[in-house]
Design an enzyme around this catalytic site. Structure first.
Site, mmCIF file in Angstrom:
data_model
loop_
_atom_site.group_PDB
_atom_site.id
_atom_site.type_symbol
_atom_site.label_atom_id
_atom_site.label_comp_id
_atom_site.label_asym_id
_atom_site.label_seq_id
_atom_site.Cartn_x
_atom_site.Cartn_y
_atom_site.Cartn_z
ATOM 1 C CB VAL A 27 -0.976 0.018 1.203
ATOM 2 C CG1 VAL A 27 -1.996 -1.079 1.078
ATOM 3 C CG2 VAL A 27 -0.228 -0.076 2.530
ATOM 4 C CB CYS B 286 19.764 -8.578 -5.045
ATOM 5 S SG CYS B 286 18.663 -9.858 -5.673
#
Length: 420
Positions: A316, A351
């Site tokens: 959100v 990553c």
């Protein structure tokens, strides 16, 4: 923030860092950890019972699986809103009775219905004909609750697109309950997720639920349960409660007067969010010669991220900003207006280049590797959303501050009388 919370953080950091030496740093000393003030739950319970004394909270278990949180709510007198068999089994494993559970997922695997029947979970939600017929075939004596569409159209993440019967379908579903000789315990709705601010959505939901009751009575059914759903937060609860009280009094006047209405709600974030604080460790600091676009030149990398306890940043777009820095076991408040700050960005440990917690954060310019950042309101949709992406795991060690007023908040859970 209570002094005891601050001391808990300082003491834990001093303890874990005392075990390290140059060239020998324990991985456990770099793991993020929580401090949970269980007194906050008791205060929230008291505030709920003052604002909505006739509404029994059924805690939305999906927001947090923390056992101490659940046990504290059970002691206060809460019921539990479960959306899966796994959540049901968690509640039962804590010695909480099946009568305190409502199975709220409108679309369930067949296997879960058989298990609910075996375990005695009687209150079960549906919102479509297929689900009702499935219940009739596998659990005909279930106490069904018809979930109706009730959403805030302004909400960024509307639930109505996924669940809830449309007004046009209510009559047919009620008549089918009667035709199948099943029991209609009542009606429910879920106005919005926990970013909801439109109390009018709850009023609309109550009116539509009243329509379910009216149509049910016309065909000889006698519903008694009104479930007004979830979506409550610290900032919206009083506003919603102020709208809910008169709406229930207006739409269910005779049932309320005669004591024939049992009212439930499904708060999750309201109870689980604010008791928990999270400390994460800064594992790297980078300063670029030139800023990337509008981003600050300084980047801090932490031992957590959107694939762990900051998933709500991804879901959100929630903003997270530290309220404190802990350096060598000493707490430095980051909310004081007089302190010097520097712009920086906070990045997660994976990553994934999207694993960014905050692209424009203002912190003490001396923050660096080995410091801890403390975030508040970290109990809802954090540990339950952890993944193992990149092979990372989360220990989620929690230090609990015991409740001191739970006896005053304690109430005997009143078993729902659902016999039709």
């Amino acid at each position: 923030m209570a002094t005891v919370v601050r001391e808990a953080f300082e003491n834990h950091v001093k303890l874990v860092e005392s075990r390290n030496s140059p060239g020998h740093v324990l991985a456990s000393s770099e793991a993020s950890f929580f401090v949970a003030d269980l007194n906050d739950i008791v205060r929230k319970w008291a505030a709920w019972k003052k604002a909505l004394p006739d509404v029994t909270p059924f805690f939305a278990v999906k927001s947090s699986y923390d056992r101490r949180l659940i046990q504290t709510l059970a002691t206060c007198g809460a019921g539990f809103d479960c959306a899966s068999v796994e959540e049901i089994e968690l509640i039962l494993s804590l010695g909480i009775g099946a009568e305190r559970i409502v199975f709220t997922h409108p679309c369930k695997p067949v296997s879960s219905l058989g298990l609910c029947r075996k375990l005695g979970i009687t209150l079960i939600t549906f919102d479509n004909e297929c689900e009702l017929r499935k219940l009739h075939h596998h659990y005909p004596e279930a106490q069904t609750v018809l979930r109706v569409f009730a959403d805030d159209p302004t909400n960024a993440d509307p639930l109505g697109t996924k669940f809830g019967a449309a007004r046009e379908d209510i009559d047919g579903l009620v008549r089918l309950v009667k035709e199948l000789n099943m029991k209609l315990a009542g009606a429910s709705f879920h106005a919005a997720p926990s970013v909801a601010v439109d109390a009018a959505a709850y009023v609309r939901g109550i009116r539509d639920a009243a329509e379910v009751f009216a149509r049910a009575r016309r065909v000889g059914l006698n519903p008694t349960v009104l479930d007004i759903g979830g979506g409550y937060t610290d900032s919206t609860f009083q506003q919603i409660a102020g709208a809910v009280r008169p709406a229930i009094a207006e739409c269910f006047k005779s049932q309320v007067v005669e004591g024939r209405l049992r009212i439930l709600a499904e708060p999750g974030t309201l109870f689980s969010c604010s008791p928990f604080y999270l400390a994460v460790k800064v594992v790297a600091r980078r300063r670029n010669a030139a800023a990337f676009g509008n981003e600050p030149a300084t980047r801090l990398y932490i031992n957590d991220g959107i694939y762990s306890n900051f998933m709500m940043r991804f879901i959100v777009n929630m903003t997270f900003s530290p309220v404190a820095v802990i350096r060598k076991g000493v707490w430095y408040d980051q909310t004081e207006q007089t302190m010097r700050r520097e712009a920086c960005s906070l990045w997660g440990r994976s990553c994934d280049s999207n694993d960014c917690i905050n692209r424009d954060c203002r912190l003490d310019p001396e923050v660096g590797v080995g410091d801890w950042l403390v975030f508040k309101d970290m109990g809802a949709y954090t540990t339950v959303c952890n993944t193992t992406f990149n092979g990372f795991t989360s220990s989620n060690h929690t230090i609990y501050i015991e409740p001191t007023q739970v006896d005053k908040a304690q109430s005997t859970f009143e078993q729902l009388e659902l016999a039709i």
